[in-house]
Design a protein around this motif. Structure first.
Motif, short mmCIF file in Angstrom:
data_model
loop_
_atom_site.label_atom_id
_atom_site.label_comp_id
_atom_site.label_asym_id
_atom_site.label_seq_id
_atom_site.Cartn_x
_atom_site.Cartn_y
_atom_site.Cartn_z
N ASN A 174 3.45 -25.98 18.46
CA ASN A 174 2.72 -26.26 19.70
C ASN A 174 2.79 -25.10 20.70
O ASN A 174 2.19 -25.16 21.77
N ASN A 175 3.54 -24.07 20.35
CA ASN A 175 3.65 -22.88 21.21
C ASN A 175 4.02 -21.68 20.34
O ASN A 175 5.14 -21.19 20.38
N PRO A 176 3.07 -21.20 19.52
CA PRO A 176 3.38 -20.17 18.52
C PRO A 176 3.90 -18.87 19.15
O PRO A 176 3.42 -18.44 20.20
N ASN A 177 4.88 -18.28 18.49
CA ASN A 177 5.40 -16.96 18.86
C ASN A 177 4.85 -15.95 17.86
O ASN A 177 5.05 -16.10 16.65
N GLU A 178 4.16 -14.93 18.33
CA GLU A 178 3.44 -14.01 17.46
C GLU A 178 4.26 -12.81 17.00
O GLU A 178 3.76 -11.97 16.25
N ASN A 179 5.50 -12.71 17.42
CA ASN A 179 6.26 -11.48 17.20
C ASN A 179 6.39 -11.13 15.72
O ASN A 179 6.07 -10.02 15.29
N TYR A 180 6.86 -12.08 14.91
CA TYR A 180 7.05 -11.76 13.49
C TYR A 180 5.72 -11.52 12.78
O TYR A 180 5.60 -10.60 11.96
N ALA A 181 4.71 -12.33 13.09
CA ALA A 181 3.40 -12.14 12.46
C ALA A 181 2.87 -10.73 12.71
O ALA A 181 2.33 -10.07 11.81
N ARG A 182 3.05 -10.26 13.94
CA ARG A 182 2.58 -8.91 14.28
C ARG A 182 3.32 -7.85 13.47
O ARG A 182 2.72 -6.94 12.89
N LEU A 184 5.00 -8.23 10.69
CA LEU A 184 4.72 -8.38 9.27
C LEU A 184 3.56 -7.49 8.84
O LEU A 184 3.61 -6.83 7.80
N TYR A 185 2.52 -7.46 9.65
CA TYR A 185 1.36 -6.63 9.35
C TYR A 185 1.57 -5.17 9.77
O TYR A 185 1.33 -4.24 9.00
N GLU A 186 2.00 -5.01 11.00
CA GLU A 186 2.02 -3.67 11.60
C GLU A 186 3.08 -2.76 11.00
O GLU A 186 2.83 -1.58 10.75
N LEU A 187 4.27 -3.29 10.76
CA LEU A 187 5.40 -2.45 10.34
C LEU A 187 5.86 -2.69 8.90
O LEU A 187 6.42 -1.79 8.29
N PHE A 188 5.65 -3.89 8.38
CA PHE A 188 6.26 -4.22 7.09
C PHE A 188 5.32 -4.09 5.90
O PHE A 188 5.79 -3.84 4.79
N THR A 189 3.99 -4.26 6.10
CA THR A 189 3.11 -4.28 4.93
C THR A 189 1.83 -3.46 5.04
O THR A 189 1.39 -2.87 4.05
N LEU A 190 1.19 -3.41 6.21
CA LEU A 190 -0.14 -2.81 6.30
C LEU A 190 -0.21 -1.54 7.12
O LEU A 190 -1.02 -0.65 6.83
N GLY A 191 0.59 -1.45 8.17
CA GLY A 191 0.49 -0.33 9.09
C GLY A 191 -0.30 -0.72 10.32
O GLY A 191 -1.18 -1.60 10.28
N GLU A 192 0.01 -0.07 11.41
CA GLU A 192 -0.54 -0.47 12.70
C GLU A 192 -2.07 -0.44 12.71
O GLU A 192 -2.69 0.59 12.40
N GLY A 193 -2.69 -1.57 13.05
CA GLY A 193 -4.14 -1.66 13.19
C GLY A 193 -4.92 -1.55 11.90
O GLY A 193 -6.14 -1.38 11.93
N ASN A 194 -4.26 -1.68 10.76
CA ASN A 194 -4.91 -1.42 9.47
C ASN A 194 -5.25 -2.73 8.75
O ASN A 194 -4.36 -3.42 8.25
N ALA A 195 -6.52 -3.09 8.73
CA ALA A 195 -7.03 -4.20 7.90
C ALA A 195 -6.58 -5.57 8.36
O ALA A 195 -6.46 -6.51 7.56
N TYR A 196 -6.30 -5.73 9.64
CA TYR A 196 -6.05 -7.05 10.22
C TYR A 196 -6.53 -7.02 11.67
O TYR A 196 -6.75 -5.95 12.24
N THR A 197 -6.70 -8.21 12.24
CA THR A 197 -7.18 -8.31 13.62
C THR A 197 -6.15 -9.07 14.46
O THR A 197 -5.21 -9.67 13.94
N GLU A 198 -6.38 -9.05 15.76
CA GLU A 198 -5.52 -9.83 16.66
C GLU A 198 -5.63 -11.32 16.33
O GLU A 198 -4.64 -12.05 16.42
N GLN A 199 -6.82 -11.75 15.94
CA GLN A 199 -6.98 -13.16 15.59
C GLN A 199 -6.18 -13.50 14.32
O GLN A 199 -5.62 -14.59 14.20
N ASP A 200 -6.11 -12.55 13.38
CA ASP A 200 -5.28 -12.75 12.19
C ASP A 200 -3.82 -12.96 12.58
O ASP A 200 -3.12 -13.81 11.99
N ILE A 201 -3.35 -12.21 13.56
CA ILE A 201 -1.97 -12.36 14.02
C ILE A 201 -1.75 -13.74 14.63
O ILE A 201 -0.76 -14.43 14.33
N ILE A 202 -2.68 -14.18 15.45
CA ILE A 202 -2.57 -15.49 16.09
C ILE A 202 -2.53 -16.60 15.04
O ILE A 202 -1.68 -17.51 15.09
N GLU A 203 -3.45 -16.53 14.10
CA GLU A 203 -3.52 -17.56 13.06
C GLU A 203 -2.30 -17.50 12.14
O GLU A 203 -1.79 -18.54 11.71
#
Length: 502
Positions: A174-182, A184-203
């Motif tokens: 009911n109150n999602p925290n986006e820190n890990y999702a961000r 996960l994409y930015e630092l752990f698997t894809l690289g900053e801004g690469n092949a994902y959107t802000e909406q992907d992070i939220i979802e």
């Protein structure tokens, strides 16, 4: 410090020439924290194919560190007195850091990789402050260091260390925290801004929700609470459904395999081969793309990528040798391994403390992006710190056992020269053992001067009348001044620019 440009144009074709001393040492400095003279000598003449297979198999079969007695402790296991509890926690943390550093110096490729991944899938023990969480984080690093990357990322995200560090333990539906999702994409698997959107992070944050059951006692493992999970429909990387944690991992690796492959292989390349991965003068980008193809084709298994890289002409090219600045842990552990000087836990603690002073604090990178490595290790303050701390380390070895300096020198030379009366032979051999590219004229002249000016050297040896090969009272195997001379020589070499490289 020279700025190294990557001019390596060799390919991933197998390197089939039997390894010489320089390339055997190069392999061990990159795949581990270097090796003893005896280990390097045994490697000389072997093929990269055989040696790399052995090192990879060793890494695959090496068991993780045994669980300490406190592995599953929570706050109830500690003294009620806060000072006593803090002292016990600090002692446990110190003991675990020593145990892990001993694994680094003895574990070759497996713990070289676990160390690398600790700077990729980053947590900071000072943030979650639970030794039990640190144990399971370290255990995950070691078990998956050369395993399957998808499994690795998936399991790491559910460790209590990561859930606390990147706020997953506070990610309510009911109150999602986006820190890990961000991250996960930015630092752990894809690289900053690469092949994902802000909406992907939220979802994605919604899909990762629910791991918020922190228990009633401090340092209790985090568990899933179904009532805190967002069960609504989410669209992640173009896929829509009532996704949860495992679904996120499946979607990520199914929908973005090539992006993950390139991002991870680029980091592996910069860590193991050359810090500059995109210079136009070389072909690093081509190499990375080929490694990424291998990674994806093997379902994100790490071992096939490393096997292809470490057996290649590109890895053993002259342009790949001596171009990475040693991290503090490399700096100290390489000396210990290459000299085979005796050490104990107090020495390991000195290494840990000295590395921390040079900005490499074990289990505590300064932020989620980790240590930036290479050129960040060298500045005015850090280079002076390196000189002073390595002098203290070497002095400690000398005070503990001076004769081990003679032993190192005897081992360093060709067996036929073990009774040599020529210090130049000894100096050249030691330089070739400790410098990644061997000796250069200026370095050699300076080091030989330090060696020759040591107390107790027979002065007539250096007189104008001395004839090389003639009678000398100095002999490597028996002369009493030799240990001190080698000690001074090592102190001198440790300050050289080339000694900072691997």
């Amino acid at each position: 410090m020279e700025y190294f440009i990557n001019c390596n144009t060799s390919t991933l074709a197998p390197y089939t020439v039997p390894l010489d001393q320089q390339r055997a040492a190069h392999l061990y400095r990159r795949l581990g924290f270097s090796a003893s003279v005896d280990t390097i000598n045994l490697a000389v003449g072997q093929t990269a194919d055989t040696l790399v297979d052995n090192l990879i198999n060793e890494a695959l079969n090496l068991a993780p560190l045994p669980a300490p007695v406190w592995a599953d402790w929570n706050d109830n296991n500690y003294p009620a007195d806060e000072d006593a509890a803090r002292q016990l926690r600090n002692q446990q943390l110190q003991d675990w850091r020593i145990a892990y550093t001993n694994a680094l110096i003895g574990g070759n490729l497996r713990d070289r990789l676990s160390f690398f991944w600790s700077n990729h899938l980053v947590t900071e023990v000072d943030i979650y402050n639970c030794n039990s969480f640190l144990y399971y984080y370290t255990n995950t690093l070691q078990r998956h260091a050369i395993g399957n990357f998808k499994t690795f990322v998936s399991e790491m995200g559910l460790t209590s260390a990561m859930l606390y560090y990147l706020d997953g333990a506070y990610n309510n539906g009911n109150n999602p925290n986006e820190n890990y999702a961000r991250e996960l994409y930015e630092l752990f698997t894809l690289g900053e801004g690469n092949a994902y959107t802000e909406q992907d992070i939220i979802e994605t944050a919604r899909a990762l929700s629910g791991y918020v059951n922190r228990g009633e006692i401090g340092c209790s493992p985090v568990a899933f609470d179904a009532t805190a999970f967002d069960a609504g429909s989410k669209t992640i990387l173009g896929q829509t459904g009532n996704w949860g944690y495992d679904d996120v991992m499946d979607i990520l690796f199914n929908e973005r395999p090539n992006e993950i492959g390139r991002f991870i292989c680029k980091k592996l390349y910069e860590f193991f081969v050359h810090p500059d991965s995109s210079d136009d003068a070389g072909n690093a980008e081509t190499i990375i793309q080929q490694l990424a193809s291998t990674f994806v084709a093997n379902n994100f298994e790490i071992a096939p990528v490393l096997s292809q890289l470490f057996k290649s002409q590109h890895f053993f090219d002259d342009e790949a040798i001596g171009v990475i600045i040693k991290s503090p842990f490399d700096f100290y552990l390489n000396v210990i391994k290459e000299t085979s000087f005796s050490y104990d836990d107090s020495v390991m603690l000195n290494v840990i403390d000295a590395s921390r002073l040079l900005s490499q604090n074990l289990f505590d990178p300064f932020d989620v992006a980790g240590w930036q490595r290479d050129r960040s290790w060298i500045n005015t303050n850090f280079i002076i710190g390196r000189w002073l701390s390595i002098e203290i380390l070497i002095e400690g070895f000398y005070q503990n056992n001076p004769e081990q300096f003679r032993t190192f020198a005897v081992n360093a030379v060709d067996p036929a020269d073990s009774n040599t009366s020529n210090p130049e032979i000894v100096t050249r051999a030691i330089l070739n053992r400790l410098l990644p590219k061997g000796i250069h004229d200026d370095e050699f002249a300076n080091a030989l001067s330090a060696f020759a000016e040591a107390e107790g050297v027979i002065q007539e040896y250096y007189s104008p009348d001395y004839i090389p090969g003639g009678l000398s009272l100095w002999m490597l195997s028996i002369s009493p001044e030799v240990p001190f001379q080698v000690y001074l020589l090592l102190q001198h070499i440790a300050r050289q620019p080339e000694f900072q490289l691997k």
